[in-house]
Design a protein around this motif. Structure first.
Motif, PDB file in Angstrom:
ATOM      1  N   ASP A  58     -25.837  55.160 -25.305  1.00  0.00           N
ATOM      2  CA  ASP A  58     -25.369  56.842 -25.281  1.00  0.00           C
ATOM      3  C   ASP A  58     -23.641  56.824 -26.123  1.00  0.00           C
ATOM      4  OD1 ASP A  58     -24.856  59.154 -24.964  1.00  0.00           O
ATOM      5  OD2 ASP A  58     -26.207  58.998 -23.177  1.00  0.00           O
ATOM      6  N   ARG A  59     -23.283  57.777 -27.103  1.00  0.00           N
ATOM      7  CA  ARG A  59     -22.591  58.133 -27.204  1.00  0.00           C
ATOM      8  C   ARG A  59     -21.871  59.323 -27.791  1.00  0.00           C
ATOM      9  NH1 ARG A  59     -24.384  53.469 -29.166  1.00  0.00           N
ATOM     10  NH2 ARG A  59     -22.226  51.465 -30.271  1.00  0.00           N
ATOM     11  N   SER A  60     -22.986  60.543 -26.346  1.00  0.00           N
ATOM     12  CA  SER A  60     -22.872  61.378 -26.743  1.00  0.00           C
ATOM     13  C   SER A  60     -20.971  61.684 -26.210  1.00  0.00           C
ATOM     14  CB  SER A  60     -23.646  62.244 -25.736  1.00  0.00           C
ATOM     15  OG  SER A  60     -23.919  62.072 -24.308  1.00  0.00           O
ATOM     16  N   SER A  61     -20.730  61.101 -25.348  1.00  0.00           N
ATOM     17  CA  SER A  61     -19.721  61.426 -24.270  1.00  0.00           C
ATOM     18  C   SER A  61     -19.068  59.793 -24.386  1.00  0.00           C
ATOM     19  CB  SER A  61     -19.673  62.201 -23.478  1.00  0.00           C
ATOM     20  OG  SER A  61     -20.301  61.200 -22.127  1.00  0.00           O
ATOM     21  N   PRO A  62     -17.293  59.619 -24.110  1.00  0.00           N
ATOM     22  CA  PRO A  62     -16.709  58.332 -23.372  1.00  0.00           C
ATOM     23  C   PRO A  62     -17.618  58.608 -22.247  1.00  0.00           C
ATOM     24  CG  PRO A  62     -15.423  59.931 -24.200  1.00  0.00           C
ATOM     25  CD  PRO A  62     -16.304  61.065 -24.586  1.00  0.00           C
ATOM     26  N   SER A  63     -17.661  59.434 -21.146  1.00  0.00           N
ATOM     27  CA  SER A  63     -18.880  58.830 -20.456  1.00  0.00           C
ATOM     28  C   SER A  63     -19.733  58.599 -19.964  1.00  0.00           C
ATOM     29  CB  SER A  63     -18.468  60.254 -18.867  1.00  0.00           C
ATOM     30  OG  SER A  63     -18.309  60.174 -17.592  1.00  0.00           O
ATOM     31  N   ALA A  64     -20.657  58.825 -20.445  1.00  0.00           N
ATOM     32  CA  ALA A  64     -22.667  58.462 -20.943  1.00  0.00           C
ATOM     33  C   ALA A  64     -21.912  57.065 -21.921  1.00  0.00           C
ATOM     34  CB  ALA A  64     -22.672  59.548 -22.033  1.00  0.00           C
ATOM     35  N   PHE A  65     -21.050  56.698 -22.456  1.00  0.00           N
ATOM     36  CA  PHE A  65     -21.346  55.334 -23.697  1.00  0.00           C
ATOM     37  C   PHE A  65     -20.373  54.427 -21.611  1.00  0.00           C
ATOM     38  CE2 PHE A  65     -18.444  52.180 -25.232  1.00  0.00           C
ATOM     39  CZ  PHE A  65     -19.566  51.462 -25.835  1.00  0.00           C
ATOM     40  N   LEU A  66     -20.247  55.063 -21.555  1.00  0.00           N
ATOM     41  CA  LEU A  66     -20.004  53.803 -20.066  1.00  0.00           C
ATOM     42  C   LEU A  66     -20.166  53.489 -18.769  1.00  0.00           C
ATOM     43  CD1 LEU A  66     -16.079  54.645 -19.749  1.00  0.00           C
ATOM     44  CD2 LEU A  66     -16.419  52.334 -20.794  1.00  0.00           C
ATOM     45  N   LYS A  67     -20.960  54.750 -18.955  1.00  0.00           N
ATOM     46  CA  LYS A  67     -22.533  54.685 -17.964  1.00  0.00           C
ATOM     47  C   LYS A  67     -23.406  54.238 -18.388  1.00  0.00           C
ATOM     48  CE  LYS A  67     -21.404  59.190 -15.717  1.00  0.00           C
ATOM     49  NZ  LYS A  67     -21.913  60.148 -15.118  1.00  0.00           N
ATOM     50  N   LYS A  68     -23.449  53.607 -19.142  1.00  0.00           N
ATOM     51  CA  LYS A  68     -24.208  53.117 -20.012  1.00  0.00           C
ATOM     52  C   LYS A  68     -24.081  51.168 -19.590  1.00  0.00           C
ATOM     53  CE  LYS A  68     -28.728  52.320 -21.747  1.00  0.00           C
ATOM     54  NZ  LYS A  68     -30.254  52.694 -20.312  1.00  0.00           N
ATOM     55  N   VAL A  69     -23.049  50.996 -20.539  1.00  0.00           N
ATOM     56  CA  VAL A  69     -22.772  49.797 -20.275  1.00  0.00           C
ATOM     57  C   VAL A  69     -22.630  49.486 -18.417  1.00  0.00           C
ATOM     58  CG1 VAL A  69     -20.463  48.561 -20.854  1.00  0.00           C
ATOM     59  CG2 VAL A  69     -21.308  50.628 -22.195  1.00  0.00           C
ATOM     60  N   ALA A  70     -22.376  50.139 -17.714  1.00  0.00           N
ATOM     61  CA  ALA A  70     -22.447  49.575 -16.206  1.00  0.00           C
ATOM     62  C   ALA A  70     -23.463  49.784 -16.194  1.00  0.00           C
ATOM     63  CB  ALA A  70     -22.092  51.290 -15.555  1.00  0.00           C
ATOM     64  N   LEU A  71     -24.603  50.173 -16.431  1.00  0.00           N
ATOM     65  CA  LEU A  71     -26.022  49.859 -15.813  1.00  0.00           C
ATOM     66  C   LEU A  71     -26.129  48.637 -16.433  1.00  0.00           C
ATOM     67  CD1 LEU A  71     -28.057  51.089 -14.753  1.00  0.00           C
ATOM     68  CD2 LEU A  71     -29.440  52.337 -16.925  1.00  0.00           C
ATOM     69  N   VAL A  72     -26.502  48.368 -17.846  1.00  0.00           N
ATOM     70  CA  VAL A  72     -26.717  47.056 -18.349  1.00  0.00           C
ATOM     71  C   VAL A  72     -26.148  45.637 -17.645  1.00  0.00           C
ATOM     72  CG1 VAL A  72     -26.418  45.885 -20.355  1.00  0.00           C
ATOM     73  CG2 VAL A  72     -27.030  47.970 -20.989  1.00  0.00           C
ATOM     74  N   ILE A  73     -25.075  46.006 -17.627  1.00  0.00           N
ATOM     75  CA  ILE A  73     -23.758  45.012 -16.193  1.00  0.00           C
ATOM     76  C   ILE A  73     -24.198  44.595 -15.330  1.00  0.00           C
ATOM     77  CG2 ILE A  73     -21.579  44.518 -15.585  1.00  0.00           C
ATOM     78  CD1 ILE A  73     -20.158  45.512 -18.126  1.00  0.00           C
ATOM     79  N   SER A  74     -24.523  45.933 -14.756  1.00  0.00           N
ATOM     80  CA  SER A  74     -24.653  45.930 -13.136  1.00  0.00           C
ATOM     81  C   SER A  74     -26.638  45.123 -12.810  1.00  0.00           C
ATOM     82  CB  SER A  74     -25.009  47.184 -12.626  1.00  0.00           C
ATOM     83  OG  SER A  74     -23.806  47.671 -12.130  1.00  0.00           O
ATOM     84  N   LYS A  75     -27.239  45.169 -14.052  1.00  0.00           N
ATOM     85  CA  LYS A  75     -28.697  44.537 -14.004  1.00  0.00           C
ATOM     86  C   LYS A  75     -28.106  43.250 -14.293  1.00  0.00           C
ATOM     87  CE  LYS A  75     -31.381  49.004 -13.984  1.00  0.00           C
ATOM     88  NZ  LYS A  75     -32.314  49.823 -15.258  1.00  0.00           N
ATOM     89  N   ARG A  76     -27.433  42.842 -15.641  1.00  0.00           N
ATOM     90  CA  ARG A  76     -28.197  41.455 -15.992  1.00  0.00           C
ATOM     91  C   ARG A  76     -26.859  40.656 -15.900  1.00  0.00           C
ATOM     92  NH1 ARG A  76     -32.518  41.379 -19.053  1.00  0.00           N
ATOM     93  NH2 ARG A  76     -33.430  43.623 -19.832  1.00  0.00           N
ATOM     94  N   VAL A  77     -25.583  40.865 -15.141  1.00  0.00           N
ATOM     95  CA  VAL A  77     -24.647  40.057 -14.471  1.00  0.00           C
ATOM     96  C   VAL A  77     -24.812  39.849 -13.487  1.00  0.00           C
ATOM     97  CG1 VAL A  77     -22.416  39.457 -14.136  1.00  0.00           C
ATOM     98  CG2 VAL A  77     -22.781  40.853 -15.843  1.00  0.00           C
ATOM     99  N   GLY A  78     -25.026  37.856 -13.289  1.00  0.00           N
ATOM    100  CA  GLY A  78     -25.551  37.717 -11.988  1.00  0.00           C
ATOM    101  C   GLY A  78     -24.137  37.350 -10.822  1.00  0.00           C
ATOM    102  N   GLY A  79     -24.546  36.665  -9.955  1.00  0.00           N
ATOM    103  CA  GLY A  79     -23.505  36.853  -9.333  1.00  0.00           C
ATOM    104  C   GLY A  79     -22.566  37.558  -8.314  1.00  0.00           C
ATOM    105  N   THR A  80     -22.037  37.333  -7.703  1.00  0.00           N
ATOM    106  CA  THR A  80     -20.626  39.141  -7.486  1.00  0.00           C
ATOM    107  C   THR A  80     -20.754  39.706  -9.194  1.00  0.00           C
ATOM    108  OG1 THR A  80     -18.884  37.732  -7.578  1.00  0.00           O
ATOM    109  CG2 THR A  80     -20.114  37.934  -5.782  1.00  0.00           C
TER     110      THR A  80
END
Length: 217
Positions: A58-80
């Motif tokens: 999502d590139r509708s706003s800087p915040s939306a873009f960062l939120k999408k990145v955060a979601l991907v990382i939270s789901k896909r990066v393991g451990g702490t």
């Protein structure tokens, strides 16, 4: 400080992602000295997904873009690492929730928010030998450079270099620290004598941003 564009934010995030993937082995080896060695692997797997999904973010706003990145990382990066890095991107998004364009001051606000999120999520602080020991000094150096009036003179590429230089110095300074959080803290005084893997990752990422910004078209 002149405004930056959404493409600048995308450039930085994309560079961070590629750096995580390209340095999987190096980051893992750093972590293996006193940790479990999975930091590089975990970070690379998450950012691989960010890059794979890049065109659909999502590139509708800087915040939306960062939120999408955060979601991907939270789901896909393991451990702490997943919760910490996901929180960092999510808090950064919250710092610019009402912005359509970003300024240098917004950049500092995003970095400050990311650091505060990591502090809360990881129950850590400056001096505990974590990535905060590079992230916070880097942010301080960036803010100080802008407050001194150097921002307009050095430009975005110059500011990126200031941040990278500060991050590298601070990351290397973690070598003499005693780890107080995370798996390295379990090793006690054995954690002294090697730099923190997370702090070094911040430095390497900042350096690559600076290197590539300098030759951007």
């Amino acid at each position: 400080m002149s405004s930056t564009t959404g493409s600048d934010l995308e450039f930085v995030v994309g560079t961070i992602a590629r750096t995580a993937v390209d340095n999987e082995r190096e980051f893992g080896e750093l972590d293996a000295v006193v940790g479990d060695g999975d930091f590089g692997y975990s970070l690379a797997r998450g950012f691989e997904i960010v890059l794979a999904d890049w065109d659909s973010l999502d590139r509708s706003s800087p915040s939306a873009f960062l939120k999408k990145v955060a979601l991907v990382i939270s789901k896909r990066v393991g451990g702490t690492s997943g919760p910490l890095w996901g929180t960092a991107f999510l808090r950064a998004a919250g710092a610019v929730n009402d912005r359509s364009e970003l300024t240098g001051e917004d950049t500092v606000a995003m970095l400050r928010a990311a650091a505060e999120g990591i502090k809360v999520r990881g129950q850590s602080d400056l001096g505990d030998k974590t990535l905060l020991d590079a992230l916070i000094p880097m942010t301080d150096a960036l803010e100080n450079e802008m407050k001194s009036g150097g921002g307009p003179a050095v430009g975005a590429a110059g500011l990126a270099r200031v941040a990278a230089t500060a991050a590298r110095s601070a990351a290397e300074a973690t070598t003499s620290m005693l780890a107080r959080r995370g798996r390295p803290s379990y090793t006690g005084e054995r954690s002294i004598g090697s730099p923190d893997a997370g702090a070094m990752a911040i430095a390497v990422m900042a350096e690559r941003v600076a290197d590539e910004w300098a030759v951007r078209n």
